[in-house]
Design an enzyme around this catalytic site. Sequence first.
Site, PDB file in Angstrom:
ATOM      1  N   ASP A 144       0.695  -1.180   0.027  1.00  0.00           N
ATOM      2  CA  ASP A 144      -0.046   0.135   0.053  1.00  0.00           C
ATOM      3  C   ASP A 144       0.900   0.997  -0.093  1.00  0.00           C
ATOM      4  O   ASP A 144       1.942   1.169   0.181  1.00  0.00           O
ATOM      5  CB  ASP A 144      -0.854  -0.114   1.282  1.00  0.00           C
ATOM      6  CG  ASP A 144      -1.989  -0.970   1.265  1.00  0.00           C
ATOM      7  OD1 ASP A 144      -2.610  -1.303   0.094  1.00  0.00           O
ATOM      8  OD2 ASP A 144      -2.580  -1.509   2.302  1.00  0.00           O
ATOM      9  N   TYR A 188       6.978 -10.138   6.632  1.00  0.00           N
ATOM     10  CA  TYR A 188       6.959  -8.755   6.767  1.00  0.00           C
ATOM     11  C   TYR A 188       7.572  -8.164   8.114  1.00  0.00           C
ATOM     12  O   TYR A 188       7.383  -9.067   9.203  1.00  0.00           O
ATOM     13  CB  TYR A 188       5.389  -8.211   6.667  1.00  0.00           C
ATOM     14  CG  TYR A 188       4.850  -8.040   5.303  1.00  0.00           C
ATOM     15  CD1 TYR A 188       4.925  -7.135   4.778  1.00  0.00           C
ATOM     16  CD2 TYR A 188       4.462  -9.244   4.867  1.00  0.00           C
ATOM     17  CE1 TYR A 188       4.215  -7.168   3.316  1.00  0.00           C
ATOM     18  CE2 TYR A 188       3.720  -9.140   3.555  1.00  0.00           C
ATOM     19  CZ  TYR A 188       3.755  -8.036   2.735  1.00  0.00           C
ATOM     20  OH  TYR A 188       3.076  -7.970   1.411  1.00  0.00           O
TER      21      TYR A 188
END
Length: 245
Positions: free
Chosen positions: A52, A111
Amino acid sequence: MKRVAAVIEYDGSNFFGYQGQPDVRTVQGVIEDALERIFKQRIYTQAAGRTDAGVHANGQLIAFNCPNDRMTTEDIKNAMNANLPDDVYVKEVFEVSKNFHPRFDVKKRIYHYFILTSKQKNVFLRKYVWWFPYELDLDAMRKAAKYLEGTHDFTSFKTGSDERDPVRTIYRIRILRLKNDLVLIRVEGRSFLRRMVRNIVAALVKVGLKQWEPEKMKEVLEARDRSAAAGTAPAHGLYFYKVLF
Protein backbone atom coordinates in the site's frame (compact mmCIF):
# COMPACT_ATOMS: atom_id res chain seq x y z
CA MET A 1 13.69 -14.48 -24.68
CA LYS A 2 14.74 -15.24 -21.10
CA ARG A 3 12.73 -14.63 -17.96
CA VAL A 4 14.39 -12.92 -15.03
CA ALA A 5 13.49 -12.05 -11.47
CA ALA A 6 14.74 -9.05 -9.52
CA VAL A 7 14.90 -8.33 -5.80
CA ILE A 8 13.87 -4.72 -5.25
CA GLU A 9 14.00 -2.40 -2.28
CA TYR A 10 12.18 0.91 -2.09
CA ASP A 11 11.23 3.75 0.20
CA GLY A 12 7.45 3.82 -0.05
CA SER A 13 7.07 7.35 1.34
CA ASN A 14 6.47 9.03 -2.01
CA PHE A 15 4.54 6.29 -3.77
CA PHE A 16 0.82 5.59 -4.03
CA GLY A 17 1.58 1.93 -3.40
CA TYR A 18 3.24 -0.71 -5.55
CA GLN A 19 0.59 -1.49 -8.14
CA GLY A 20 0.52 0.63 -11.29
CA GLN A 21 -2.27 3.22 -11.48
CA PRO A 22 -2.90 6.02 -13.98
CA ASP A 23 -1.83 9.57 -13.09
CA VAL A 24 -0.13 8.71 -9.77
CA ARG A 25 3.41 7.65 -8.88
CA THR A 26 3.69 3.92 -8.14
CA VAL A 27 6.61 1.56 -7.72
CA GLN A 28 5.47 -0.65 -10.58
CA GLY A 29 5.09 2.43 -12.76
CA VAL A 30 8.63 3.70 -12.25
CA ILE A 31 10.09 0.20 -12.71
CA GLU A 32 8.25 -0.35 -15.99
CA ASP A 33 9.18 3.16 -17.16
CA ALA A 34 12.84 2.31 -16.47
CA LEU A 35 12.55 -0.97 -18.38
CA GLU A 36 10.96 0.83 -21.32
CA ARG A 37 13.90 3.22 -21.48
CA ILE A 38 16.32 0.28 -21.46
CA PHE A 39 14.57 -2.00 -23.96
CA LYS A 40 12.70 0.60 -26.07
CA GLN A 41 9.43 -1.25 -25.57
CA ARG A 42 6.92 -1.64 -22.77
CA ILE A 43 7.89 -4.48 -20.42
CA TYR A 44 5.22 -5.75 -18.04
CA THR A 45 6.21 -7.05 -14.63
CA GLN A 46 4.64 -9.27 -11.98
CA ALA A 47 5.32 -8.90 -8.26
CA ALA A 48 5.20 -11.05 -5.14
CA GLY A 49 3.18 -8.44 -3.24
CA ARG A 50 1.23 -5.23 -3.76
CA THR A 51 2.25 -2.92 -0.95
CA ASP A 52 0.00 0.00 0.00
CA ALA A 53 0.91 3.68 -0.13
CA GLY A 54 3.67 4.47 2.36
CA VAL A 55 4.74 0.84 2.87
CA HIS A 56 8.42 0.10 2.24
CA ALA A 57 10.22 -2.97 0.90
CA ASN A 58 13.60 -4.58 1.51
CA GLY A 59 12.94 -7.64 -0.61
CA GLN A 60 10.09 -7.23 -3.07
CA LEU A 61 10.41 -9.81 -5.85
CA ILE A 62 9.40 -9.04 -9.43
CA ALA A 63 9.70 -10.99 -12.67
CA PHE A 64 9.59 -10.06 -16.35
CA ASN A 65 10.59 -11.31 -19.78
CA CYS A 66 13.86 -9.81 -21.03
CA PRO A 67 13.86 -9.21 -24.81
CA ASN A 68 17.65 -8.89 -25.01
CA ASP A 69 19.30 -12.29 -24.54
CA ARG A 70 22.78 -10.79 -24.82
CA MET A 71 22.44 -8.86 -21.57
CA THR A 72 23.70 -10.65 -18.48
CA THR A 73 21.79 -10.44 -15.23
CA GLU A 74 24.44 -8.03 -13.97
CA ASP A 75 23.93 -5.89 -17.08
CA ILE A 76 20.19 -5.80 -16.42
CA LYS A 77 20.69 -4.87 -12.78
CA ASN A 78 23.08 -2.05 -13.63
CA ALA A 79 20.86 -0.73 -16.41
CA MET A 80 17.80 -0.72 -14.18
CA ASN A 81 19.60 1.10 -11.37
CA ALA A 82 20.90 3.69 -13.83
CA ASN A 83 17.32 4.42 -14.91
CA LEU A 84 15.47 4.21 -11.59
CA PRO A 85 14.87 7.10 -9.16
CA ASP A 86 16.89 7.17 -5.97
CA ASP A 87 14.07 5.75 -3.81
CA VAL A 88 14.09 2.42 -5.69
CA TYR A 89 17.07 0.06 -5.96
CA VAL A 90 17.58 -3.32 -7.62
CA LYS A 91 19.59 -5.54 -5.27
CA GLU A 92 19.85 -8.65 -7.44
CA VAL A 93 18.75 -10.03 -10.81
CA PHE A 94 18.73 -13.74 -11.68
CA GLU A 95 17.25 -16.04 -14.31
CA VAL A 96 14.10 -18.05 -13.56
CA SER A 97 12.04 -20.61 -15.46
CA LYS A 98 9.80 -19.44 -18.30
CA ASN A 99 6.63 -19.97 -16.27
CA PHE A 100 7.85 -18.49 -12.97
CA HIS A 101 5.34 -16.11 -11.38
CA PRO A 102 6.37 -14.35 -8.16
CA ARG A 103 2.83 -14.06 -6.86
CA PHE A 104 1.98 -17.74 -7.15
CA ASP A 105 5.38 -19.47 -6.81
CA VAL A 106 6.50 -17.81 -3.59
CA LYS A 107 6.27 -20.17 -0.60
CA LYS A 108 6.74 -17.63 2.18
CA ARG A 109 6.41 -13.87 2.59
CA ILE A 110 8.00 -12.08 5.54
CA TYR A 111 6.92 -8.66 6.77
CA HIS A 112 8.62 -6.50 9.40
CA TYR A 113 6.83 -3.82 11.39
CA PHE A 114 8.78 -1.31 13.49
CA ILE A 115 7.39 0.59 16.48
CA LEU A 116 9.37 3.30 18.25
CA THR A 117 8.32 3.46 21.91
CA SER A 118 10.60 6.29 23.06
CA LYS A 119 9.02 9.24 24.86
CA GLN A 120 10.64 11.66 22.45
CA LYS A 121 9.85 11.71 18.77
CA ASN A 122 12.66 11.09 16.27
CA VAL A 123 11.90 13.34 13.30
CA PHE A 124 14.38 11.47 11.10
CA LEU A 125 12.46 8.22 11.55
CA ARG A 126 8.97 9.68 11.18
CA LYS A 127 8.42 8.04 7.75
CA TYR A 128 9.96 4.71 8.71
CA VAL A 129 8.57 3.64 12.11
CA TRP A 130 5.33 4.01 14.02
CA TRP A 131 6.12 6.40 16.86
CA PHE A 132 4.07 5.13 19.79
CA PRO A 133 5.43 6.61 23.04
CA TYR A 134 3.95 4.07 25.45
CA GLU A 135 5.33 1.03 27.22
CA LEU A 136 4.28 -2.25 25.60
CA ASP A 137 4.07 -5.61 27.36
CA LEU A 138 5.86 -7.77 24.81
CA ASP A 139 5.28 -11.02 26.70
CA ALA A 140 1.52 -10.45 26.55
CA MET A 141 1.79 -9.60 22.86
CA ARG A 142 3.71 -12.83 22.22
CA LYS A 143 0.99 -14.85 23.96
CA ALA A 144 -1.67 -13.15 21.86
CA ALA A 145 0.27 -13.73 18.66
CA LYS A 146 0.25 -17.49 19.24
CA TYR A 147 -3.52 -17.51 18.61
CA LEU A 148 -2.89 -16.17 15.10
CA GLU A 149 -0.32 -18.74 14.06
CA GLY A 150 -1.60 -21.55 11.87
CA THR A 151 -4.40 -21.64 9.30
CA HIS A 152 -7.44 -19.51 10.13
CA ASP A 153 -10.21 -17.39 8.67
CA PHE A 154 -8.75 -13.87 8.98
CA THR A 155 -11.93 -11.95 8.13
CA SER A 156 -11.48 -9.91 11.33
CA PHE A 157 -8.12 -8.68 10.05
CA LYS A 158 -8.89 -7.79 6.43
CA THR A 159 -10.24 -4.67 4.78
CA GLY A 160 -13.85 -4.70 3.70
CA SER A 161 -12.84 -4.23 0.06
CA ASP A 162 -10.82 -7.46 -0.07
CA GLU A 163 -13.11 -10.13 -1.50
CA ARG A 164 -10.53 -12.92 -1.65
CA ASP A 165 -10.72 -16.12 0.38
CA PRO A 166 -10.04 -14.98 3.98
CA VAL A 167 -8.41 -18.27 4.98
CA ARG A 168 -4.67 -17.73 5.32
CA THR A 169 -1.73 -19.44 7.04
CA ILE A 170 0.64 -17.61 9.36
CA TYR A 171 3.75 -19.68 10.02
CA ARG A 172 5.21 -17.57 12.78
CA ILE A 173 5.02 -14.20 14.54
CA ARG A 174 8.07 -12.94 16.41
CA ILE A 175 8.08 -9.85 18.62
CA LEU A 176 11.52 -8.51 19.54
CA ARG A 177 12.78 -5.58 21.55
CA LEU A 178 15.66 -3.98 19.68
CA LYS A 179 18.04 -1.21 20.69
CA ASN A 180 17.00 2.43 21.05
CA ASP A 181 13.39 1.74 22.07
CA LEU A 182 12.52 -0.07 18.84
CA VAL A 183 10.11 -3.00 18.77
CA LEU A 184 10.08 -5.35 15.78
CA ILE A 185 7.06 -7.46 14.87
CA ARG A 186 7.99 -10.08 12.26
CA VAL A 187 5.13 -11.90 10.53
CA GLU A 188 5.79 -14.91 8.28
CA GLY A 189 3.13 -16.46 6.08
CA ARG A 190 2.39 -17.82 2.63
CA SER A 191 0.14 -14.94 1.61
CA PHE A 192 -1.77 -12.10 3.23
CA LEU A 193 -5.00 -10.19 2.79
CA ARG A 194 -4.93 -6.46 2.16
CA ARG A 195 -3.79 -4.59 5.29
CA MET A 196 -3.85 -7.86 7.24
CA VAL A 197 -0.41 -7.38 8.77
CA ARG A 198 -1.13 -3.78 9.80
CA ASN A 199 -4.46 -4.83 11.33
CA ILE A 200 -2.73 -7.60 13.27
CA VAL A 201 -0.12 -5.12 14.55
CA ALA A 202 -2.84 -2.76 15.78
CA ALA A 203 -4.52 -5.61 17.66
CA LEU A 204 -1.23 -6.74 19.22
CA VAL A 205 -0.61 -3.18 20.41
CA LYS A 206 -3.99 -3.26 22.18
CA VAL A 207 -2.71 -6.29 24.08
CA GLY A 208 0.64 -4.63 24.72
CA LEU A 209 -1.14 -1.67 26.31
CA LYS A 210 -3.11 -4.12 28.50
CA GLN A 211 -6.37 -2.88 27.02
CA TRP A 212 -6.98 -6.46 25.88
CA GLU A 213 -6.00 -9.72 27.52
CA PRO A 214 -3.98 -12.03 25.25
CA GLU A 215 -6.98 -14.39 25.07
CA LYS A 216 -9.01 -11.62 23.43
CA MET A 217 -7.11 -12.32 20.22
CA LYS A 218 -8.72 -15.75 19.93
CA GLU A 219 -12.14 -14.18 20.44
CA VAL A 220 -11.51 -11.54 17.77
CA LEU A 221 -10.22 -14.14 15.31
CA GLU A 222 -13.23 -16.39 15.81
CA ALA A 223 -15.68 -13.49 15.43
CA ARG A 224 -14.84 -13.24 11.72
CA ASP A 225 -15.94 -9.62 11.91
CA ARG A 226 -13.68 -6.66 11.12
CA SER A 227 -15.49 -4.48 13.67
CA ALA A 228 -14.44 -6.89 16.44
CA ALA A 229 -10.76 -6.04 15.95
CA ALA A 230 -8.72 -2.90 16.51
CA GLY A 231 -7.87 -0.22 13.95
CA THR A 232 -5.04 -0.28 11.42
CA ALA A 233 -1.40 0.47 12.21
CA PRO A 234 0.18 3.22 10.07
CA ALA A 235 1.61 2.20 6.72
CA HIS A 236 5.05 3.74 7.22
CA GLY A 237 6.10 1.24 9.90
CA LEU A 238 5.67 -1.74 7.57
CA TYR A 239 8.34 -3.36 5.38
CA PHE A 240 7.96 -6.16 2.85
CA TYR A 241 11.13 -7.79 4.08
CA LYS A 242 11.72 -10.97 2.13
CA VAL A 243 10.25 -13.81 0.09
CA LEU A 244 11.23 -17.47 -0.10
CA PHE A 245 10.42 -19.69 -3.08
